[in-house]
Design a protein around this motif. Structure first.
Motif, mmCIF file in Angstrom:
data_model
loop_
_atom_site.group_PDB
_atom_site.id
_atom_site.type_symbol
_atom_site.label_atom_id
_atom_site.label_comp_id
_atom_site.label_asym_id
_atom_site.label_seq_id
_atom_site.Cartn_x
_atom_site.Cartn_y
_atom_site.Cartn_z
ATOM 1 N N UNK A 1 0.844 -1.184 0.000
ATOM 2 C CA UNK A 1 0.000 0.000 0.000
ATOM 3 C C UNK A 1 0.884 1.239 0.000
ATOM 4 N N UNK A 2 0.692 2.071 -1.006
ATOM 5 C CA UNK A 2 1.552 3.253 -1.171
ATOM 6 C C UNK A 2 0.775 4.522 -0.815
ATOM 7 N N UNK A 3 1.398 5.350 0.008
ATOM 8 C CA UNK A 3 0.746 6.510 0.602
ATOM 9 C C UNK A 3 1.337 7.792 0.037
ATOM 10 N N UNK A 4 0.472 8.753 -0.313
ATOM 11 C CA UNK A 4 0.888 10.118 -0.645
ATOM 12 C C UNK A 4 0.450 11.028 0.485
ATOM 13 N N UNK A 5 1.378 11.793 1.010
ATOM 14 C CA UNK A 5 1.103 12.687 2.130
ATOM 15 C C UNK A 5 1.095 14.124 1.635
ATOM 16 N N UNK A 6 -0.023 14.810 1.833
ATOM 17 C CA UNK A 6 -0.138 16.226 1.464
ATOM 18 C C UNK A 6 0.052 17.062 2.718
ATOM 19 N N UNK A 7 1.225 17.660 2.867
ATOM 20 C CA UNK A 7 1.506 18.460 4.047
ATOM 21 C C UNK A 7 2.299 17.663 5.065
ATOM 22 N N UNK A 8 3.427 18.232 5.493
ATOM 23 C CA UNK A 8 4.253 17.552 6.490
ATOM 24 C C UNK A 8 4.608 18.532 7.606
ATOM 25 N N UNK A 9 3.547 19.104 8.200
ATOM 26 C CA UNK A 9 3.724 19.974 9.356
ATOM 27 C C UNK A 9 3.754 19.138 10.628
ATOM 28 N N UNK A 10 3.104 19.631 11.665
ATOM 29 C CA UNK A 10 3.131 18.944 12.953
ATOM 30 C C UNK A 10 2.564 17.539 12.857
ATOM 31 N N UNK A 11 1.318 17.419 12.371
ATOM 32 C CA UNK A 11 0.674 16.104 12.316
ATOM 33 C C UNK A 11 1.312 15.241 11.234
ATOM 34 N N UNK A 12 1.608 15.834 10.074
ATOM 35 C CA UNK A 12 2.253 15.075 9.014
ATOM 36 C C UNK A 12 3.585 14.494 9.465
ATOM 37 N N UNK A 13 4.349 15.291 10.218
ATOM 38 C CA UNK A 13 5.603 14.784 10.760
ATOM 39 C C UNK A 13 5.382 13.606 11.691
ATOM 40 N N UNK A 14 4.302 13.655 12.460
ATOM 41 C CA UNK A 14 3.964 12.535 13.337
ATOM 42 C C UNK A 14 3.616 11.279 12.559
ATOM 43 N N UNK A 15 2.907 11.441 11.444
ATOM 44 C CA UNK A 15 2.563 10.292 10.596
ATOM 45 C C UNK A 15 3.832 9.650 10.045
ATOM 46 N N UNK A 16 4.774 10.487 9.569
ATOM 47 C CA UNK A 16 6.038 9.958 9.049
ATOM 48 C C UNK A 16 6.777 9.186 10.144
ATOM 49 N N UNK A 17 6.816 9.746 11.356
ATOM 50 C CA UNK A 17 7.487 9.066 12.463
ATOM 51 C C UNK A 17 6.871 7.697 12.734
ATOM 52 N N UNK A 18 5.535 7.635 12.765
ATOM 53 C CA UNK A 18 4.865 6.367 13.051
ATOM 54 C C UNK A 18 5.091 5.360 11.937
ATOM 55 N N UNK A 19 5.066 5.816 10.688
ATOM 56 C CA UNK A 19 5.281 4.887 9.583
ATOM 57 C C UNK A 19 6.697 4.311 9.620
ATOM 58 N N UNK A 20 7.669 5.122 10.010
ATOM 59 C CA UNK A 20 9.041 4.620 10.118
ATOM 60 C C UNK A 20 9.188 3.715 11.351
ATOM 61 N N UNK A 73 -4.388 8.809 -0.409
ATOM 62 C CA UNK A 73 -3.919 10.182 -0.275
ATOM 63 C C UNK A 73 -4.301 10.699 1.111
ATOM 64 N N UNK A 74 -3.322 11.195 1.839
ATOM 65 C CA UNK A 74 -3.541 11.712 3.196
ATOM 66 C C UNK A 74 -3.394 13.227 3.150
ATOM 67 N N UNK A 75 -4.511 13.944 3.359
ATOM 68 C CA UNK A 75 -4.509 15.411 3.278
ATOM 69 C C UNK A 75 -4.360 16.001 4.674
ATOM 70 N N UNK A 76 -3.236 16.691 4.901
ATOM 71 C CA UNK A 76 -2.977 17.323 6.190
ATOM 72 C C UNK A 76 -2.569 18.781 6.018
ATOM 73 N N UNK A 77 -2.988 19.402 4.909
ATOM 74 C CA UNK A 77 -2.730 20.827 4.706
ATOM 75 C C UNK A 77 -3.558 21.665 5.670
#
Length: 432
Positions: A1-20, A73-77
């Motif tokens: 499953x391939x994810x596109x992240x729109x916006x990597x602010x506070x919450x987006x950064x948290x999503x990246x951390x959890x995925x890693x 697609x994950x929208x976090x703008x």
């Protein structure tokens, strides 16, 4: 499953951390890996600590949501533009969507959910209400077998933290707000929170999930906490209450109450003990009775966990090969009718009243007489010692009455110049 992240602010950064951090756990849960395919963010720079490389970053939002190798697609703008257009474009390209954008969904959710339903796609929005509190799933799934009668929510952590600070330290609103801004809990421009609009957006979603009807923010009576004083906090305590900014929705056989305002609730109630940045949603069902969910309502990692829950749910559906949308609102979007909202003047409450009365004989009786003529009976009175300018604070708690009656009574009291300044009132919810 391939994810596109729109916006990597506070919450987006948290999503990246959890995925890693949890990549192996997620792969085990799904039976397939989750892969972050692209991050669309025009100001993002590579960050080796998060595994964000230059190759992973895109500056082209439109191309990102249309990529054929992306599943979700994950929208976090945040905000309504360009989020609305990008979500619709993603759905048009056959992508499922996850978002935490409560303002967008409150205004344009009907359109977004209809488009998703027609295309057999999912829209996950657990992060839009309550941060890490899984209230969307609870209302949509766990309580689907019951008829909900009322929802009471502490759904704005900034306001709850400010009121908690005022209650615990004795400071006034301005000082408590400054403290919240200094710690980063409140924005530099906090109007969306402290004027109640953020809570109203969330209430629109809760109303649809609880009662199956659609509601726009303009239909929600909205009042913030800026006029709450330390005197109100102290008198509330003396009367046995705590003051909370509540998002309240009630279903009176099809007539929906929808309101956000400071509310006095009994100190013995579970909601009264919810402090700081915590959120809580208290639900009253016809069969189940009352239940409450509470947890951190904001912050990077609590909100990111809600986003990840939606990603995992959608990924499971895709991997299982099941077709059709997941009915994100609990029923097909095309069956959601517009709510019939009860006018605020018809809402019945008990009330806390605070007057600065002229210090002369007969004033208390005159106030009581006006209230009585308008159908408001007094449950209790507190009268303090003489203040400045020959006035005394008079505090009254009334029995239940329609708001129309209260407003007419207070207007007459002002016209008669019985009191020194505009009377203050706060609604009371005695029997939640």
């Amino acid at each position: 499953m391939r994810i596109a992240l729109l916006g990597c602010g506070t919450v987006g950064g948290g999503v990246v951390k959890l995925m890693r951090r949890n990549a192996a756990i997620y792969e085990r849960k799904l039976g397939a890996p989750l892969e972050l395919a692209v991050i669309a963010d025009r100001s993002l720079k590579p960050d080796p600590s998060l595994g964000i490389t230059a190759k992973l970053i895109s500056r082209d939002n439109e191309a990102t949501v249309a990529r054929p190798d992306v599943d979700i697609v994950v929208e976090l703008f945040g905000g309504k533009t360009p989020a609305r257009e990008l979500i619709l474009r993603a759905l048009g390209a056959g992508k499922d969507v996850v978002t935490g954008n409560k303002a967008l969904l409150a205004e344009h959710g009907d359109e977004i959910f209809r488009v998703a339903g027609k295309r057999g796609l999912s829209v996950g929005f657990e992060a839009s209400v309550g941060g890490g509190v899984p209230i969307i799933r609870i209302l949509r799934d766990s309580l689907a077998g019951d008829r909900q009668r009322a929802v009471y929510g502490i759904v704005n952590g900034t306001c709850n933290s400010i009121l908690t600070t005022m209650t615990e330290t004795g400071v006034e609103f301005a000082s408590a707000l400054a403290d919240a801004q200094a710690t980063g809990l409140a924005e530099a421009n906090p109007a969306l929170d402290i004027e109640g609009h953020d809570a109203a957006h969330k209430l629109c979603l809760l109303v649809t999930l609880a009662f199956g009807v659609g509601l726009k923010p303009r239909q929600v009576y909205t009042e913030g906490i800026t006029r709450i004083t330390q005197s109100d906090i102290e008198y509330a305590r003396e009367l046995g209450y705590a003051i909370k900014l509540l998002a309240i929705a009630k279903d009176d056989d099809g007539a929906i109450e929808a309101r956000v305002h400071p509310t006095m609730i009994p100190n013995r109630h579970l909601l009264a003990g919810v402090g700081g940045a915590y959120n809580a949603i208290y639900i009253h069902g016809e069969a189940l009775g009352s239940t409450m969910c509470s947890g951190l309502g904001a912050g990077q990692m609590p909100t990111a966990t809600a986003v990840m829950a939606d990603i995992l749910e959608i990924a499971r559906r895709r991997l299982s090969g099941s077709s059709g949308a997941s009915n994100a609102l609990g029923l097909p979007a095309e069956l959601i009718e517009r709510a019939s909202v009860k006018p605020m003047d018809d809402v019945v409450c008990e009330y806390y009243l605070r007057f600065m009365a002229r210090d002369k004989p007969g004033v208390l009786g005159a106030i009581a007489s006006v209230l009585g003529r308008h159908g408001l009976s007094i449950a209790s009175v507190i009268q303090k010692g003489r203040g400045a300018a020959q006035t005394v604070p008079v505090i009254m708690r009334t029995h239940e009455a329609p708001e129309r009656s209260l407003k007419r009574a207070l207007a007459e009291i002002r016209r008669k110049r019985i009191v020194q300044s505009t009377p203050a009132f706060i609604r009371i919810e005695e029997n939640l």
